[in-house]
Design a protein around this motif. Structure first.
Motif, PDB file in Angstrom:
ATOM      1  N   GLU A 189       1.393  -1.705  -0.155  1.00 13.51           N
ATOM      2  CA  GLU A 189       0.109   0.042   0.165  1.00 13.51           C
ATOM      3  C   GLU A 189       0.992   1.494   0.284  1.00 13.51           C
ATOM      4  N   THR A 190       1.983   1.304  -0.505  1.00 11.93           N
ATOM      5  CA  THR A 190       2.318   2.400  -0.737  1.00 11.93           C
ATOM      6  C   THR A 190       2.228   3.917  -1.007  1.00 11.93           C
ATOM      7  N   ARG A 191       0.511   4.105  -1.573  1.00 11.57           N
ATOM      8  CA  ARG A 191       0.126   4.908  -1.748  1.00 11.57           C
ATOM      9  C   ARG A 191      -0.002   5.822  -1.230  1.00 11.57           C
ATOM     10  N   SER A 192      -0.427   4.797   0.402  1.00 14.77           N
ATOM     11  CA  SER A 192      -0.985   5.476   1.443  1.00 14.77           C
ATOM     12  C   SER A 192      -0.566   5.851   2.133  1.00 14.77           C
ATOM     13  N   LEU A 193       1.064   5.175   2.099  1.00 17.24           N
ATOM     14  CA  LEU A 193       2.196   6.128   3.409  1.00 17.24           C
ATOM     15  C   LEU A 193       2.402   6.977   2.941  1.00 17.24           C
ATOM     16  N   SER A 194       1.694   8.394   3.428  1.00 17.05           N
ATOM     17  CA  SER A 194       1.579   9.592   2.992  1.00 17.05           C
ATOM     18  C   SER A 194       2.102  10.278   4.755  1.00 17.05           C
ATOM     19  N   THR A 195       1.888  11.398   4.751  1.00 19.11           N
ATOM     20  CA  THR A 195       2.085  12.270   5.791  1.00 19.11           C
ATOM     21  C   THR A 195       0.740  12.123   6.692  1.00 19.11           C
ATOM     22  N   SER A 196      -0.609  11.831   5.953  1.00 20.70           N
ATOM     23  CA  SER A 196      -1.660  12.097   7.441  1.00 20.70           C
ATOM     24  C   SER A 196      -1.322  10.283   7.333  1.00 20.70           C
ATOM     25  N   TYR A 197      -0.854   9.357   6.207  1.00 17.25           N
ATOM     26  CA  TYR A 197      -0.963   8.328   7.355  1.00 17.25           C
ATOM     27  C   TYR A 197       0.197   7.795   8.505  1.00 17.25           C
ATOM     28  N   LEU A 198       1.135   8.893   8.184  1.00 17.87           N
ATOM     29  CA  LEU A 198       1.993   8.737   9.330  1.00 17.87           C
ATOM     30  C   LEU A 198       1.222   9.613  10.368  1.00 17.87           C
ATOM     31  N   TYR A 199       0.774  10.199  10.469  1.00 17.66           N
ATOM     32  CA  TYR A 199       0.004  10.793  11.707  1.00 17.66           C
ATOM     33  C   TYR A 199      -0.912  10.076  12.431  1.00 17.66           C
ATOM     34  N   LYS A 200      -1.903   8.897  11.584  1.00 19.06           N
ATOM     35  CA  LYS A 200      -2.750   8.131  11.948  1.00 19.06           C
ATOM     36  C   LYS A 200      -2.168   7.152  12.377  1.00 19.06           C
ATOM     37  N   VAL A 201      -1.156   6.810  12.007  1.00 18.01           N
ATOM     38  CA  VAL A 201      -0.162   5.087  12.696  1.00 18.01           C
ATOM     39  C   VAL A 201       0.461   5.738  14.132  1.00 18.01           C
ATOM     40  N   ALA A 202       1.073   7.785  14.244  1.00 20.86           N
ATOM     41  CA  ALA A 202       1.268   8.325  15.311  1.00 20.86           C
ATOM     42  C   ALA A 202       0.194   7.486  16.576  1.00 20.86           C
ATOM     43  N   TYR A 203      -0.872   8.257  16.203  1.00 19.78           N
ATOM     44  CA  TYR A 203      -1.782   8.617  17.201  1.00 19.78           C
ATOM     45  C   TYR A 203      -1.910   6.546  17.413  1.00 19.78           C
ATOM     46  N   SER A 204      -2.569   6.454  16.751  1.00 19.53           N
ATOM     47  CA  SER A 204      -3.224   4.555  17.268  1.00 19.53           C
ATOM     48  C   SER A 204      -1.517   3.996  17.812  1.00 19.53           C
ATOM     49  N   VAL A 205      -0.521   4.396  17.412  1.00 15.57           N
ATOM     50  CA  VAL A 205       0.956   4.513  18.356  1.00 15.57           C
ATOM     51  C   VAL A 205       1.086   4.168  20.330  1.00 15.57           C
ATOM     52  N   LEU A 206       0.221   5.613  19.467  1.00 14.80           N
ATOM     53  CA  LEU A 206       0.395   6.762  20.792  1.00 14.80           C
ATOM     54  C   LEU A 206      -0.551   5.756  21.911  1.00 14.80           C
ATOM     55  N   VAL A 207      -2.030   5.444  21.346  1.00 17.41           N
ATOM     56  CA  VAL A 207      -3.102   5.028  22.397  1.00 17.41           C
ATOM     57  C   VAL A 207      -2.209   3.630  22.063  1.00 17.41           C
ATOM     58  N   ASP A 208      -1.844   3.344  22.039  1.00 16.52           N
ATOM     59  CA  ASP A 208      -1.153   1.599  22.598  1.00 16.52           C
ATOM     60  C   ASP A 208      -0.102   1.862  23.589  1.00 16.52           C
ATOM     61  N   GLU A 209       0.843   2.574  23.496  1.00 14.14           N
ATOM     62  CA  GLU A 209       1.823   3.055  24.183  1.00 14.14           C
ATOM     63  C   GLU A 209       1.758   3.549  25.620  1.00 14.14           C
ATOM     64  N   ILE A 210       0.001   4.643  25.772  1.00 12.85           N
ATOM     65  CA  ILE A 210      -0.453   4.859  26.727  1.00 12.85           C
ATOM     66  C   ILE A 210      -0.562   3.906  27.735  1.00 12.85           C
ATOM     67  N   ARG A 211      -1.653   2.895  27.078  1.00 12.26           N
ATOM     68  CA  ARG A 211      -2.387   1.650  28.003  1.00 12.26           C
ATOM     69  C   ARG A 211      -0.854   0.590  27.749  1.00 12.26           C
ATOM     70  N   ARG A 212       0.179   0.819  27.480  1.00  8.40           N
ATOM     71  CA  ARG A 212       1.318   0.120  27.577  1.00  8.40           C
ATOM     72  C   ARG A 212       1.532   0.893  28.959  1.00  8.40           C
ATOM     73  N   LEU A 213       2.155   1.707  29.291  1.00  8.57           N
ATOM     74  CA  LEU A 213       2.731   2.201  30.699  1.00  8.57           C
ATOM     75  C   LEU A 213       2.052   2.687  31.186  1.00  8.57           C
ATOM     76  N   ARG A 214       0.682   2.600  31.486  1.00  7.61           N
ATOM     77  CA  ARG A 214      -0.740   2.643  32.344  1.00  7.61           C
ATOM     78  C   ARG A 214      -0.638   0.872  33.349  1.00  7.61           C
ATOM     79  N   ARG A 215      -0.404   0.161  32.449  1.00 10.01           N
ATOM     80  CA  ARG A 215      -0.376  -1.566  33.069  1.00 10.01           C
ATOM     81  C   ARG A 215       0.860  -1.513  33.265  1.00 10.01           C
ATOM     82  N   LEU A 216       1.851  -0.644  32.871  1.00 12.81           N
ATOM     83  CA  LEU A 216       3.399  -1.373  33.285  1.00 12.81           C
ATOM     84  C   LEU A 216       3.211  -0.595  35.435  1.00 12.81           C
TER      85      LEU A 216
END
Lengths: 235, 177
Positions: free
Chosen positions: B57-84
Protein backbone atom coordinates in the motif's frame (compact mmCIF):
# COMPACT_ATOMS: atom_id res chain seq x y z
CA UNK A 1 -30.92 20.06 17.01
CA UNK A 2 -33.70 20.95 19.42
CA UNK A 3 -35.60 24.18 18.99
CA UNK A 4 -35.65 26.79 21.73
CA UNK A 5 -32.38 25.98 23.45
CA UNK A 6 -32.17 29.70 24.10
CA UNK A 7 -29.49 32.27 23.61
CA UNK A 8 -28.18 32.63 27.13
CA UNK A 9 -24.51 33.64 27.01
CA UNK A 10 -22.01 31.16 28.34
CA UNK A 11 -20.62 32.36 31.67
CA UNK A 12 -17.06 31.73 32.71
CA UNK A 13 -17.01 28.92 35.24
CA UNK A 14 -13.66 27.75 34.01
CA UNK A 15 -12.29 26.45 37.30
CA UNK A 16 -15.31 24.29 37.98
CA UNK A 17 -15.48 23.06 34.41
CA UNK A 18 -11.81 22.14 34.45
CA UNK A 19 -12.33 20.09 37.59
CA UNK A 20 -15.22 18.29 35.94
CA UNK A 21 -13.12 17.65 32.84
CA UNK A 22 -10.24 16.37 34.98
CA UNK A 23 -12.55 13.97 36.78
CA UNK A 24 -14.10 12.76 33.55
CA UNK A 25 -10.69 12.19 32.00
CA UNK A 26 -9.43 10.43 35.14
CA UNK A 27 -11.72 7.56 34.19
CA UNK A 28 -9.05 6.49 31.72
CA UNK A 29 -7.11 5.10 34.67
CA UNK A 30 -9.66 2.36 35.24
CA UNK A 31 -8.32 0.69 32.08
CA UNK A 32 -11.26 -0.18 29.87
CA UNK A 33 -11.36 -2.79 27.14
CA UNK A 34 -8.98 -2.57 24.20
CA UNK A 35 -9.87 -0.09 21.51
CA UNK A 36 -10.33 -2.03 18.28
CA UNK A 37 -8.62 -1.08 15.05
CA UNK A 38 -11.95 -0.29 13.48
CA UNK A 39 -12.92 2.03 16.31
CA UNK A 40 -9.55 3.79 16.18
CA UNK A 41 -9.95 4.30 12.46
CA UNK A 42 -13.41 5.80 12.87
CA UNK A 43 -12.22 8.08 15.67
CA UNK A 44 -9.43 9.39 13.48
CA UNK A 45 -11.83 9.99 10.62
CA UNK A 46 -14.18 11.76 13.03
CA UNK A 47 -11.63 14.19 14.48
CA UNK A 48 -10.23 14.90 11.01
CA UNK A 49 -13.72 15.66 9.70
CA UNK A 50 -14.00 12.83 7.20
CA UNK A 51 -16.68 10.78 8.91
CA UNK A 52 -20.32 11.79 8.22
CA UNK A 53 -21.82 14.02 10.91
CA UNK A 54 -24.29 11.50 12.34
CA UNK A 55 -21.53 8.89 12.72
CA UNK A 56 -19.41 11.50 14.48
CA UNK A 57 -22.26 12.12 16.91
CA UNK A 58 -22.61 8.39 17.54
CA UNK A 59 -18.92 8.20 18.37
CA UNK A 60 -19.14 11.17 20.72
CA UNK A 61 -22.04 9.44 22.41
CA UNK A 62 -19.88 6.40 22.93
CA UNK A 63 -17.05 8.45 24.45
CA UNK A 64 -19.49 9.54 27.17
CA UNK A 65 -19.68 5.99 28.52
CA UNK A 66 -16.53 4.28 27.24
CA UNK A 67 -13.29 5.56 28.85
CA UNK A 68 -11.09 3.72 26.35
CA UNK A 69 -12.90 5.31 23.44
CA UNK A 70 -12.75 8.69 25.20
CA UNK A 71 -9.01 8.39 25.70
CA UNK A 72 -8.42 7.39 22.07
CA UNK A 73 -10.53 10.37 21.02
CA UNK A 74 -8.38 12.73 23.10
CA UNK A 75 -5.17 11.30 21.66
CA UNK A 76 -6.50 11.62 18.13
CA UNK A 77 -7.69 15.18 18.77
CA UNK A 78 -4.39 16.31 20.26
CA UNK A 79 -2.35 14.80 17.47
CA UNK A 80 -4.69 16.29 14.94
CA UNK A 81 -4.33 19.73 16.53
CA UNK A 82 -0.55 19.39 16.65
CA UNK A 83 -0.42 18.30 13.01
CA UNK A 84 -2.58 21.24 12.02
CA UNK A 85 -0.28 23.65 13.82
CA UNK A 86 2.70 22.18 11.99
CA UNK A 87 0.92 22.23 8.65
CA UNK A 88 0.23 25.94 9.12
CA UNK A 89 3.68 26.77 10.48
CA UNK A 90 5.83 24.65 8.18
CA UNK A 91 4.87 24.77 4.54
CA UNK A 92 7.87 22.67 3.54
CA UNK A 93 6.54 19.70 5.47
CA UNK A 94 3.46 19.51 3.31
CA UNK A 95 0.44 17.78 4.73
CA UNK A 96 -2.29 18.14 2.16
CA UNK A 97 -4.42 15.42 3.65
CA UNK A 98 -4.42 17.14 7.02
CA UNK A 99 -5.24 20.62 5.91
CA UNK A 100 -7.93 19.93 3.38
CA UNK A 101 -10.55 18.68 5.81
CA UNK A 102 -12.88 20.72 8.00
CA UNK A 103 -12.65 23.41 5.30
CA UNK A 104 -15.71 25.60 4.70
CA UNK A 105 -17.08 25.32 1.18
CA UNK A 106 -16.43 28.98 0.39
CA UNK A 107 -12.73 28.32 0.85
CA UNK A 108 -12.62 25.36 -1.50
CA UNK A 109 -11.81 27.32 -4.63
CA UNK A 110 -9.02 29.27 -2.95
CA UNK A 111 -7.68 26.07 -1.38
CA UNK A 112 -7.59 24.36 -4.74
CA UNK A 113 -5.49 27.20 -6.12
CA UNK A 114 -3.10 27.00 -3.16
CA UNK A 115 -2.91 23.22 -3.51
CA UNK A 116 -1.94 23.47 -7.17
CA UNK A 117 0.80 25.95 -6.23
CA UNK A 118 1.86 23.68 -3.37
CA UNK A 119 2.15 20.64 -5.60
CA UNK A 120 4.44 22.67 -7.84
CA UNK A 121 6.66 23.64 -4.90
CA UNK A 122 6.78 20.10 -3.51
CA UNK A 123 7.64 18.70 -6.92
CA UNK A 124 10.53 21.13 -7.28
CA UNK A 125 11.79 20.27 -3.79
CA UNK A 126 11.55 16.56 -4.55
CA UNK A 127 13.40 16.90 -7.83
CA UNK A 128 16.19 18.99 -6.35
CA UNK A 129 16.74 16.87 -3.29
CA UNK A 130 18.67 13.62 -3.43
CA UNK A 131 16.92 10.59 -1.97
CA UNK A 132 19.37 9.06 0.45
CA UNK A 133 16.90 7.05 2.53
CA UNK A 134 16.36 7.52 6.23
CA UNK A 135 18.28 10.66 6.98
CA UNK A 136 17.36 13.64 9.07
CA UNK A 137 18.47 17.07 8.13
CA UNK A 138 18.78 20.06 10.35
CA UNK A 139 18.47 23.57 9.02
CA UNK A 140 22.23 23.79 9.59
CA UNK A 141 22.74 20.90 7.17
CA UNK A 142 24.22 18.67 9.84
CA UNK A 143 23.22 15.02 9.50
CA UNK A 144 23.71 12.41 12.20
CA UNK A 145 25.11 9.21 10.78
CA UNK A 146 26.14 6.00 12.46
CA UNK A 147 29.84 5.20 12.48
CA UNK A 148 29.06 1.55 13.12
CA UNK A 149 29.12 -0.09 9.71
CA UNK A 150 25.75 -1.34 8.50
CA UNK A 151 25.01 -5.04 9.02
CA UNK A 152 27.68 -5.28 11.66
CA UNK A 153 27.44 -7.35 14.82
CA UNK A 154 29.28 -5.98 17.85
CA UNK A 155 30.46 -8.14 20.76
CA UNK A 156 28.44 -7.77 23.95
CA UNK A 157 31.59 -6.99 25.88
CA UNK A 158 32.44 -4.06 23.63
CA UNK A 159 29.17 -2.75 22.29
CA UNK A 160 30.44 0.68 21.36
CA UNK A 161 28.08 2.90 19.38
CA UNK A 162 29.50 5.86 17.52
CA UNK A 163 28.13 8.62 15.31
CA UNK A 164 29.25 11.66 13.40
CA UNK A 165 30.19 14.42 15.85
CA UNK A 166 28.34 17.71 15.90
CA UNK A 167 30.06 21.10 16.20
CA UNK A 168 32.18 21.84 19.26
CA UNK A 169 29.95 22.10 22.31
CA UNK A 170 27.30 19.69 21.05
CA UNK A 171 25.57 17.40 23.55
CA UNK A 172 24.18 13.97 22.78
CA UNK A 173 21.41 11.79 24.05
CA UNK A 174 21.22 8.11 23.14
CA UNK A 175 18.36 5.66 23.47
CA UNK A 176 18.59 1.99 22.69
CA UNK A 177 15.77 -0.50 22.53
CA UNK A 178 15.21 -4.13 21.71
CA UNK A 179 13.48 -5.21 18.51
CA UNK A 180 10.13 -5.12 20.31
CA UNK A 181 11.03 -1.61 21.45
CA UNK A 182 11.62 -2.29 25.12
CA UNK A 183 14.02 0.37 26.34
CA UNK A 184 17.46 -1.05 27.12
CA UNK A 185 19.23 2.12 28.08
CA UNK A 186 19.10 5.86 27.75
CA UNK A 187 21.98 8.23 28.29
CA UNK A 188 21.80 12.01 28.26
CA UNK A 189 24.18 14.96 28.21
CA UNK A 190 27.01 13.05 26.60
CA UNK A 191 29.87 15.20 25.38
CA UNK A 192 31.53 12.58 23.18
CA UNK A 193 29.87 11.11 20.08
CA UNK A 194 30.00 7.57 21.35
CA UNK A 195 28.41 5.36 23.94
CA UNK A 196 29.11 1.87 25.24
CA UNK A 197 26.18 -0.31 26.22
CA UNK A 198 27.30 -2.47 29.12
CA UNK A 199 27.40 -6.23 28.68
CA UNK A 200 25.07 -6.65 31.64
CA UNK A 201 22.40 -4.64 29.85
CA UNK A 202 22.73 -6.84 26.78
CA UNK A 203 22.90 -10.11 28.69
CA UNK A 204 19.21 -10.93 28.21
CA UNK A 205 19.41 -10.59 24.44
CA UNK A 206 20.01 -13.72 22.37
CA UNK A 207 22.84 -14.07 19.90
CA UNK A 208 22.16 -12.07 16.76
CA UNK A 209 19.44 -9.92 18.35
CA UNK A 210 19.09 -6.43 16.95
CA UNK A 211 19.53 -3.32 19.03
CA UNK A 212 17.70 -0.25 17.75
CA UNK A 213 19.38 2.99 18.69
CA UNK A 214 18.87 6.64 18.04
CA UNK A 215 20.78 9.81 18.86
CA UNK A 216 19.50 13.28 19.69
CA UNK A 217 22.06 16.00 19.14
CA UNK A 218 21.70 19.37 20.85
CA UNK A 219 23.75 21.84 18.85
CA UNK A 220 25.40 24.86 20.50
CA UNK A 221 22.92 27.14 18.68
CA UNK A 222 20.07 25.41 20.51
CA UNK A 223 18.91 23.37 17.55
CA UNK A 224 18.05 19.77 18.23
CA UNK A 225 18.54 17.04 15.65
CA UNK A 226 17.26 13.51 15.83
CA UNK A 227 19.03 10.78 13.93
CA UNK A 228 17.32 7.99 12.08
CA UNK A 229 17.09 4.70 13.93
CA UNK A 230 20.20 2.58 13.49
CA UNK A 231 20.24 -1.16 13.93
CA UNK A 232 23.24 -3.07 15.28
CA UNK A 233 23.23 -6.75 16.09
CA UNK A 234 24.64 -8.39 19.22
CA UNK A 235 27.44 -10.87 18.74
CA UNK B 1 12.53 9.54 4.50
CA UNK B 2 10.90 9.63 1.09
CA UNK B 3 7.96 7.55 0.10
CA UNK B 4 6.38 8.02 -3.29
CA UNK B 5 6.50 11.71 -4.05
CA UNK B 6 6.05 12.88 -0.49
CA UNK B 7 8.62 13.72 2.15
CA UNK B 8 7.92 12.05 5.50
CA UNK B 9 9.26 14.46 8.06
CA UNK B 10 9.92 12.50 11.24
CA UNK B 11 11.47 15.46 13.04
CA UNK B 12 8.24 17.40 12.68
CA UNK B 13 6.25 14.35 13.63
CA UNK B 14 8.35 13.97 16.74
CA UNK B 15 7.69 17.58 17.72
CA UNK B 16 3.99 17.11 17.15
CA UNK B 17 3.88 13.89 19.16
CA UNK B 18 5.77 15.64 21.97
CA UNK B 19 3.31 18.54 21.88
CA UNK B 20 0.35 16.18 21.96
CA UNK B 21 1.84 14.12 24.77
CA UNK B 22 2.57 17.25 26.81
CA UNK B 23 -1.11 18.18 26.65
CA UNK B 24 -2.38 14.66 27.22
CA UNK B 25 0.01 13.39 29.82
CA UNK B 26 -1.62 12.59 33.15
CA UNK B 27 0.33 13.37 36.31
CA UNK B 28 1.46 9.82 36.88
CA UNK B 29 3.07 9.76 33.45
CA UNK B 30 4.99 13.04 33.61
CA UNK B 31 8.32 11.39 34.40
CA UNK B 32 7.94 9.08 31.43
CA UNK B 33 6.91 11.66 28.86
CA UNK B 34 10.17 11.51 26.90
CA UNK B 35 10.15 7.74 26.84
CA UNK B 36 6.59 7.78 25.59
CA UNK B 37 7.43 10.15 22.75
CA UNK B 38 10.54 8.24 21.82
CA UNK B 39 8.87 4.85 21.86
CA UNK B 40 5.95 6.14 19.82
CA UNK B 41 8.12 7.72 17.14
CA UNK B 42 10.37 4.69 16.89
CA UNK B 43 7.39 2.41 16.49
CA UNK B 44 5.98 4.61 13.77
CA UNK B 45 9.33 4.51 11.98
CA UNK B 46 9.47 0.76 12.36
CA UNK B 47 5.96 0.27 10.99
CA UNK B 48 6.39 2.61 8.05
CA UNK B 49 9.82 1.18 7.21
CA UNK B 50 8.38 -2.33 7.15
CA UNK B 51 5.46 -1.31 4.99
CA UNK B 52 7.67 0.67 2.66
CA UNK B 53 10.14 -2.22 2.33
CA UNK B 54 7.38 -4.71 1.56
CA UNK B 55 5.83 -2.38 -1.01
CA UNK B 56 2.52 -2.75 0.76
CA UNK B 57 0.00 0.00 0.00
CA UNK B 58 2.75 2.44 -0.87
CA UNK B 59 0.25 5.02 -2.06
CA UNK B 60 -1.19 5.37 1.43
CA UNK B 61 2.19 5.96 3.07
CA UNK B 62 1.63 9.70 3.16
CA UNK B 63 2.13 12.28 5.86
CA UNK B 64 -1.48 11.89 6.93
CA UNK B 65 -0.92 8.15 7.21
CA UNK B 66 2.09 8.82 9.40
CA UNK B 67 0.02 10.88 11.84
CA UNK B 68 -2.68 8.26 11.90
CA UNK B 69 -0.13 5.59 12.75
CA UNK B 70 1.34 7.86 15.42
CA UNK B 71 -2.10 8.29 16.97
CA UNK B 72 -2.70 4.56 17.12
CA UNK B 73 0.78 3.90 18.48
CA UNK B 74 0.31 6.56 21.17
CA UNK B 75 -2.93 4.93 22.27
CA UNK B 76 -1.08 1.64 22.64
CA UNK B 77 1.90 3.18 24.41
CA UNK B 78 -0.23 5.05 26.96
CA UNK B 79 -2.13 1.87 27.73
CA UNK B 80 1.09 -0.11 27.95
CA UNK B 81 2.63 2.39 30.35
CA UNK B 82 -0.48 2.38 32.49
CA UNK B 83 -0.46 -1.40 32.70
CA UNK B 84 3.22 -1.26 33.58
CA UNK B 85 2.57 1.20 36.40
CA UNK B 86 -0.33 -0.87 37.70
CA UNK B 87 1.40 -4.24 37.63
CA UNK B 88 5.09 -3.57 38.08
CA UNK B 89 4.92 -3.12 41.83
CA UNK B 90 8.39 -4.51 42.22
CA UNK B 91 9.85 -1.69 40.25
CA UNK B 92 10.79 0.75 42.99
CA UNK B 93 11.46 3.54 40.54
CA UNK B 94 7.98 3.23 39.07
CA UNK B 95 6.35 3.05 42.49
CA UNK B 96 8.31 6.02 43.74
CA UNK B 97 7.53 8.00 40.63
CA UNK B 98 3.81 7.22 40.88
CA UNK B 99 3.55 8.08 44.55
CA UNK B 100 5.47 11.30 44.06
CA UNK B 101 3.08 12.58 41.43
CA UNK B 102 -0.26 11.12 42.51
CA UNK B 103 -2.19 11.34 45.71
CA UNK B 104 -4.06 7.97 45.85
CA UNK B 105 -6.93 9.40 47.90
CA UNK B 106 -7.41 12.28 45.53
CA UNK B 107 -7.19 9.90 42.61
CA UNK B 108 -9.91 7.68 44.07
CA UNK B 109 -12.20 10.66 44.69
CA UNK B 110 -11.59 11.88 41.17
CA UNK B 111 -12.57 8.49 39.76
CA UNK B 112 -15.72 8.45 41.84
CA UNK B 113 -16.66 11.87 40.55
CA UNK B 114 -15.82 10.68 37.03
CA UNK B 115 -18.16 7.72 37.33
CA UNK B 116 -20.90 9.98 38.65
CA UNK B 117 -20.38 12.29 35.69
CA UNK B 118 -20.87 9.29 33.41
CA UNK B 119 -24.14 8.44 35.17
CA UNK B 120 -25.34 12.01 34.86
CA UNK B 121 -24.42 12.16 31.17
CA UNK B 122 -26.46 9.04 30.49
CA UNK B 123 -29.54 10.67 31.99
CA UNK B 124 -29.13 13.90 30.04
CA UNK B 125 -30.93 14.93 26.82
CA UNK B 126 -28.94 13.63 23.87
CA UNK B 127 -28.02 17.01 22.38
CA UNK B 128 -26.78 18.33 25.70
CA UNK B 129 -24.97 15.08 26.41
CA UNK B 130 -23.03 15.28 23.14
CA UNK B 131 -22.11 18.92 23.64
CA UNK B 132 -21.05 18.44 27.27
CA UNK B 133 -19.09 15.28 26.47
CA UNK B 134 -17.01 17.16 23.93
CA UNK B 135 -16.53 19.98 26.45
CA UNK B 136 -15.30 17.49 29.05
CA UNK B 137 -12.99 16.02 26.42
CA UNK B 138 -11.31 19.41 26.12
CA UNK B 139 -12.96 20.79 22.99
CA UNK B 140 -13.96 24.43 22.67
CA UNK B 141 -17.55 25.25 21.82
CA UNK B 142 -16.63 26.07 18.22
CA UNK B 143 -14.78 22.75 17.84
CA UNK B 144 -17.77 20.94 19.30
CA UNK B 145 -20.08 22.74 16.88
CA UNK B 146 -17.91 21.67 13.98
CA UNK B 147 -17.72 18.05 15.10
CA UNK B 148 -21.44 17.83 15.78
CA UNK B 149 -22.31 19.83 12.68
CA UNK B 150 -24.48 22.22 14.64
CA UNK B 151 -24.60 26.01 14.78
CA UNK B 152 -21.92 27.52 17.03
CA UNK B 153 -24.24 29.63 19.16
CA UNK B 154 -26.66 26.81 19.74
CA UNK B 155 -23.82 24.45 20.63
CA UNK B 156 -22.52 26.98 23.15
CA UNK B 157 -25.90 27.08 24.79
CA UNK B 158 -26.16 23.30 24.82
CA UNK B 159 -22.82 23.16 26.63
CA UNK B 160 -23.94 25.82 29.08
CA UNK B 161 -27.26 24.19 29.86
CA UNK B 162 -25.78 20.71 29.85
CA UNK B 163 -23.16 21.73 32.41
CA UNK B 164 -25.89 23.22 34.58
CA UNK B 165 -27.75 19.89 34.35
CA UNK B 166 -24.55 18.06 35.22
CA UNK B 167 -23.86 20.15 38.31
CA UNK B 168 -27.43 19.70 39.49
CA UNK B 169 -27.23 15.95 38.94
CA UNK B 170 -23.93 15.70 40.81
CA UNK B 171 -25.32 17.69 43.73
CA UNK B 172 -28.27 15.31 43.86
CA UNK B 173 -25.74 12.49 44.23
CA UNK B 174 -24.11 14.33 47.10
CA UNK B 175 -21.13 15.46 45.05
CA UNK B 176 -20.19 19.11 45.13
CA UNK B 177 -17.79 19.54 42.23
Amino acid sequence: MPAGEGNTPVTDTRGLNERLADAFQALEDTGGADVSEDLRERIWLAVSGTLPAEQRRELVERTAIDPGCAEAWRVASELWRASQASAVGGAAVGAPGLTSRWTPRWLAAAAALVLVTGIGVVSIVSLRTPRPGDEFRASSGFVVESLVPADTALPREAFRLGWTPGPEGSRYQVRATTEDLQVLVTAADLTAPEFVIKAAVLSRLPEGASVFWQVDVSLPNGERITSSTFITRVH
Amino acid sequence: MFVGDEVLDYATLRQDVARAVARLCPRWMVDRRDDLVQAAVMRVMHITAKRSASGEETRSLSTSYLYKVAYSVLVDEIRRLRRLCETDLQDEAVAASASATEDPERKAVSKEVGRSIQDCLIGMKRERRLAVTLHLQGHTASEAARILDWAAKQTENLVYRGLADLRKCLLAKGIRP
